[in-house]
Write a protein that holds these residues in place. Structure first.
Motif, PDB file in Angstrom:
ATOM      1  N   ALA A 201       0.829  -0.961  -0.109  1.00 40.75           N
ATOM      2  CA  ALA A 201       0.097  -0.087   0.160  1.00 40.75           C
ATOM      3  C   ALA A 201       0.977   1.353  -0.007  1.00 40.75           C
ATOM      4  O   ALA A 201       0.607   2.201  -0.859  1.00 40.75           O
ATOM      5  CB  ALA A 201      -1.123   0.139   1.261  1.00 40.75           C
ATOM      6  N   ALA A 205       1.253   4.195  -2.989  1.00 36.82           N
ATOM      7  CA  ALA A 205       1.101   5.562  -2.831  1.00 36.82           C
ATOM      8  C   ALA A 205       2.411   6.335  -3.015  1.00 36.82           C
ATOM      9  O   ALA A 205       2.416   7.352  -3.755  1.00 36.82           O
ATOM     10  CB  ALA A 205       0.908   5.660  -1.318  1.00 36.82           C
ATOM     11  N   GLN A 248      -5.773   8.696  -3.803  1.00 37.53           N
ATOM     12  CA  GLN A 248      -5.290   7.401  -3.631  1.00 37.53           C
ATOM     13  C   GLN A 248      -4.429   7.429  -2.393  1.00 37.53           C
ATOM     14  O   GLN A 248      -4.290   6.455  -1.552  1.00 37.53           O
ATOM     15  CB  GLN A 248      -4.298   6.908  -4.678  1.00 37.53           C
ATOM     16  N   THR A 252      -5.104   5.934   1.439  1.00 36.99           N
ATOM     17  CA  THR A 252      -4.070   4.767   2.185  1.00 36.99           C
ATOM     18  C   THR A 252      -3.595   5.424   3.199  1.00 36.99           C
ATOM     19  O   THR A 252      -3.380   4.729   4.287  1.00 36.99           O
ATOM     20  CB  THR A 252      -2.855   4.784   0.943  1.00 36.99           C
ATOM     21  N   GLN A 255      -6.204   4.835   5.843  1.00 42.96           N
ATOM     22  CA  GLN A 255      -6.306   3.174   6.293  1.00 42.96           C
ATOM     23  C   GLN A 255      -5.194   3.018   7.124  1.00 42.96           C
ATOM     24  O   GLN A 255      -5.617   2.035   8.238  1.00 42.96           O
ATOM     25  CB  GLN A 255      -6.363   2.615   5.059  1.00 42.96           C
TER      26      GLN A 255
END
Length: 314
Positions: A201, A205, A248, A252, A255
């Motif tokens: 992830a 990014a 995006q 990320t 999250q």
């Protein structure tokens, strides 16, 4: 294409970063929501850096300096409409708006404003009061006059490009915060960064941010001799990429930070809330993508991988 910025531009960016950091960074932007004195201090900092002496319309070096200044402002969430003032027309700040839902970031600041849409139509503004919305705390609803002349396409393009550099700075800061977090946070006996899904992830990014940075440098260094429609397509592509990358990277970041990422004690929350106007206005990523379809069809859209790229140096 050489992607390294000239040394004097890099030095200017470093000075701007240090000056903005003295204001307090994202947490100062948070305080600015209730203390207008901080926005005054932000303008003073810009003046000390010589921001308002930059000739972004005709000086290539000044344009590069303005770009890295916007990048630094984005990273520190500088609570001031820097791009609008850099592109002022006859002393009036220039705001890009969506005529269907006109809103102006920092529109409550004293001084004159004019507005333009992406087609270059110019409008007079009747500004309301701040809404203090969480996503865009300085947004001000506006009413537009009937179209009152036009704004040069070059000004619209520069506004999109410099705004994209500001988004870039914010996303670089967000990526840095989340990278430090996953390296420091221990979960199940090991740093979050040791988990494969977290690594993927963060890597995705990072690729998005690096790609945006390279595209931003490519776009701002394109020769002025290219046809106007190519410059317009370049500006739209860059803003589309900036808005898409921001979505995006922020997703990320939230999250991986969990609930902390939605608390204003976290700089990511402030970065997100204060950058939303740039990400969504005058148009969001989907609407920008639709506008690009015509440029693809008529050949105005060139990319880093076109068959005959123009040699550049940043």
């Amino acid at each position: 294409m050489k992607t390294t910025l000239p040394q004097d531009i890099s030095d200017f960016a470093a000075v701007a970063t240090k000056r903005f950091a003295r204001l307090g960074g994202p947490q100062a932007a948070l305080r600015a929501e209730t203390d207008d004195g901080i926005r005054d201090a932000a303008r003073t900092a810009l003046s000390e850096l010589g921001a308002f002496e930059l000739d972004v319309r005709s000086g290539p070096d000044d344009l590069l300096a303005a770009a890295v200044l916007c990048q630094a402002a984005g990273a520190d969430v500088l609570p001031y409409p820097l791009v609008d003032e850099l592109l002022a027309i006859d002393g009036a700040r220039l705001a890009l708006v969506n005529p269907e839902a006109p809103r102006v970031d920092h529109g409550d600041l004293p001084g004159d404003w004019i507005a333009a849409d992406l087609d270059g139509n110019r409008y007079r503004l009747d500004l309301a009061s701040r809404t203090n919305a969480k996503l865009g705390p300085f947004l001000v609803p506006a009413s537009l006059s009937a179209p009152d002349g036009t704004v040069p396409a070059a000004d619209v393009n520069l506004h999109l490009v410099l705004g994209s550099w500001r988004i870039l700075g914010a996303m670089q800061r967000s990526l840095h915060i989340v990278t430090e977090h996953v390296q420091a946070r221990i979960q199940f006996g090991q740093p979050l960064a040791e988990f494969q899904s977290v690594r993927f992830a963060v890597a995705d990014a990072a690729v998005a941010v690096r790609g945006l940075h390279e595209l931003a440098k490519f776009t701002i260094c394109r020769p002025e001799s290219l046809p106007a429609q190519i410059h317009s397509a370049d500006a739209l592509v860059l803003r589309f990429k900036a808005a898409d990358a921001a979505r995006q990277v922020l997703r990320t970041s939230h999250q991986l930070l969990g609930a902390l990422g939605f608390c204003d004690e976290s700089d990511v929350s402030v970065l997100d809330r204060h950058t939303q106007p740039l990400i969504r206005l005058p148009l969001g990523a989907e609407a920008l993508g639709l506008r690009l379809i015509a440029d693809v069809r008529d050949g105005s859209l060139e990319t880093l991988f076109s068959e005959a790229p123009v040699e550049q140096s940043a």
